[in-house]
Write a protein that holds these residues in place. Structure first.
Motif, PDB file in Angstrom:
ATOM      1  N   ALA A 234       0.894  -1.076   0.150  1.00 28.86           N
ATOM      2  CA  ALA A 234      -0.097  -0.115  -0.215  1.00 28.86           C
ATOM      3  C   ALA A 234       0.929   1.098   0.099  1.00 28.86           C
ATOM      4  N   LEU A 237       2.752   2.163  -3.369  1.00 34.39           N
ATOM      5  CA  LEU A 237       1.442   2.531  -4.787  1.00 34.39           C
ATOM      6  C   LEU A 237       0.569   3.980  -3.837  1.00 34.39           C
ATOM      7  N   ALA A 239      -0.754   4.322  -1.140  1.00 38.70           N
ATOM      8  CA  ALA A 239      -2.149   4.247  -0.348  1.00 38.70           C
ATOM      9  C   ALA A 239      -1.851   4.385   0.677  1.00 38.70           C
ATOM     10  N   GLN A 264      -3.371  -6.591  -7.037  1.00 37.88           N
ATOM     11  CA  GLN A 264      -4.077  -5.240  -6.984  1.00 37.88           C
ATOM     12  C   GLN A 264      -4.702  -5.440  -5.725  1.00 37.88           C
ATOM     13  N   THR A 266      -7.592  -2.599  -4.210  1.00 44.55           N
ATOM     14  CA  THR A 266      -9.413  -1.922  -3.720  1.00 44.55           C
ATOM     15  C   THR A 266      -8.678  -1.584  -2.094  1.00 44.55           C
ATOM     16  N   SER A 271     -11.667   2.624  -5.706  1.00 43.28           N
ATOM     17  CA  SER A 271     -10.214   2.554  -6.614  1.00 43.28           C
ATOM     18  C   SER A 271      -9.715   1.599  -6.705  1.00 43.28           C
ATOM     19  N   THR A 272      -9.057   1.090  -7.335  1.00 47.28           N
ATOM     20  CA  THR A 272      -7.683  -0.147  -7.302  1.00 47.28           C
ATOM     21  C   THR A 272      -6.603   0.706  -7.681  1.00 47.28           C
ATOM     22  N   ARG A 273      -4.906  -0.021  -7.530  1.00 54.29           N
ATOM     23  CA  ARG A 273      -3.390   0.185  -7.567  1.00 54.29           C
ATOM     24  C   ARG A 273      -3.108  -1.185  -7.622  1.00 54.29           C
ATOM     25  N   GLN A 274      -2.655  -1.426  -9.291  1.00 51.94           N
ATOM     26  CA  GLN A 274      -1.920  -2.388  -9.975  1.00 51.94           C
ATOM     27  C   GLN A 274      -0.739  -2.203  -9.611  1.00 51.94           C
ATOM     28  N   GLN A 275       0.676  -3.033  -9.174  1.00 60.99           N
ATOM     29  CA  GLN A 275       2.010  -2.900  -9.324  1.00 60.99           C
ATOM     30  C   GLN A 275       2.448  -4.554  -9.814  1.00 60.99           C
TER      31      GLN A 275
END
Length: 467
Positions: A234, A237, A239, A264, A266, A271-275
């Motif tokens: 988190a 990314l 968050a 990923q 959530t 909202s979502t964040r990927q790496q």
């Protein structure tokens, strides 16, 4: 096996196992203390705690999977599968071994790998062999004590589907074991090797659990991570950890190799964040970031005490197949029959393999749990010394010693650096530490270029690139 490590003094209560760093957090010991609960420690691992003293009992020493007084995997498997025709030193007793995937329905696409774990659990329900399956499903952080995942008992295929995919997150069995004791029926339990071992040890102590747990479904395991891994993802990314509502550790993409993990997140706002894992400082699994210390003293990679066990096929051409592929080991007669019938009916696309193939798919894990374990046992000075099926030894190449010591240092250091970063409200403290630690790990331990040759000369002037 190379022999048995010396049996240590038997622990009498959980605090001795915890002090030795041997508590995996399975929750099995809570069956001995009705008031006990599993709670978070400072590093995001689950540990047993009770408001009153634990009753004096030899039972704890016999049911903790890392206790030196507990039966080991060989003893348990010999009792469970005495007529199994195959017995391999690495993968244990078994009746059949396979590689492939589920071709029925969307089991394969719904899981992280080939879909076999969910398929077997669903088949037990469809055949009426069990009334419920204890497995790990997502939870919302706003529920209970903030856990993102936890065990529950599913009683339908629809409920089972919610637990598909791999979860690299602390979970424990206390709630489902209490439900199994309270609600008559037949149950299957899905778990990693040490959890399945704990269930089998509890079966020997608790006649109700023995009667009601009819099947065990095992997972292959590299090691367990703490909850700090999600928190770290988190922060990297952008968050706050508390804003994470869910995580998919292995977002499936049929167009990419299976071993190219993508995480990923959530967030609570939807909202979502990927790496991709390799862009995260702690995304190198084998380096040991946030590893539970008990995993340093485990010698079971493939759930040797489970009726059936599944893992990923980490060899080509399977590791490049983004749809996912399982390796499967059947130990009980009934599980072999279920798999064979699934193949005959075209619901499973599996091919027979031998134990050498299984070993190849988990080669790194076996090195860590055999050669590495022998070295760690030789160095260990713990209040409770674990008894394992591997003889303590320092007789390994110096480069390999460096690798194992650096992994342990990264495991300990990652938790300490993360605590410091959160206390200072400065994520870069952890991120920069992690980058430096990983660079040192790769450069010193694995380099084959000029750096590697220099390291070899420094640690052993007679060695030239020994690994």
């Amino acid at each position: 096996m190379t022999g048995l490590a010396k049996r240590g003094r038997a622990p009498t209560e959980p605090k001795e196992i915890i002090a030795s760093g041997l508590c995996i957090g399975c929750g099995g010991c809570t069956t001995l203390q009705p008031s006990a609960q599993m709670v978070w420690d400072k590093d995001g691992h689950l540990k047993p705690a009770a408001p009153e003293p634990w009753p004096p009992s030899d039972a704890f020493a016999r049911l903790c999977p890392f206790s030196p007084a507990a039966a080991d995997e060989d003893e348990i498997a010999a009792r469970l599968y005495p007529s199994a025709p195959q017995n391999d030193a690495m993968i244990g007793r078994y009746r059949g071994a396979y590689v492939g995937h589920v071709s029925e329905g969307d089991f394969r696409m719904g899981g992280s790998s080939g879909g076999m774990v969910s398929w077997v659990a669903a088949e037990l329900l469809r055949r009426g062999l069990v009334d419920g399956v204890a497995h790990v499903t997502p939870r919302r952080r706003s529920e209970g004590d903030g856990r993102l995942f936890g065990y529950r008992i599913s009683r339908s295929e629809a409920e089972l589907s919610e637990g598909a995919k791999s979860r690299y997150y602390p979970v424990e069995l206390s709630e489902v074991l209490r439900e199994i004791e309270a609600v008559p029926g037949r149950y299957a339990i899905v778990g990693i090797p040490c959890f399945i071992k704990a269930v089998n040890l509890i079966r020997r102590e608790n006649p109700i659990i023995a009667e009601r747990v009819a099947f065990t479904i095992g997972l292959f395991c590299g090691h367990m991570k703490s909850a700090r891994m999600v928190d770290s993802f988190a922060l990297q990314l952008g968050a706050e950890p508390e804003a994470v509502a869910a995580i998919d550790y292995r977002l499936k993409n049929p167009d990419r190799p299976a071993n190219w993990y993508t995480a990923q997140l959530t967030l609570e706002d939807g909202s979502t964040r990927q790496q991709d894992w390799w862009h995260l400082v702690d995304g190198d699994w084998g380096s040991g970031f946030f590893m539970n210390s008990a995993c340093n003293f485990c010698d079971d990679v493939v759930s040797e005490t489970a009726d059936i066990a599944m893992g990923d096929a980490w060899v080509e051409p399977y590791s490049s197949d983004g749809k996912g592929t399982n390796v499967v080991i059947t130990r009980s007669t009934l599980m072999l029959e279920i798999v064979q019938q699934g193949i005959a009916e075209g619901r499973l696309q599996l091919q027979k393999v031998d134990h050498e193939f299984i070993r190849q798919t988990q080669a790194a894990g076996f090195r860590q749990r055999r050669e590495g374990l022998a070295y760690r046992l030789a160095r260990a000075r713990l209040p409770v010394q674990p008894r394992k099926r591997v003889q303590p030894s320092r007789q390994i190449p110096k480069r390999r010693k460096m690798i194992y010591r650096m992994r342990q240092a990264i495991s300990r250091g990652s938790h300490r650096a993360f605590r410091l970063a959160r206390a200072l409200h400065w994520p870069a403290v952890y991120i920069r530490w992690g980058q430096a630690a990983l660079s040192a790990y790769h450069g010193l331990a694995y380099s084959r270029g000029r750096v590697g040759k220099l390291v070899d000369r420094l640690i052993d002037p007679k060695a030239m690139g020994t690994d």
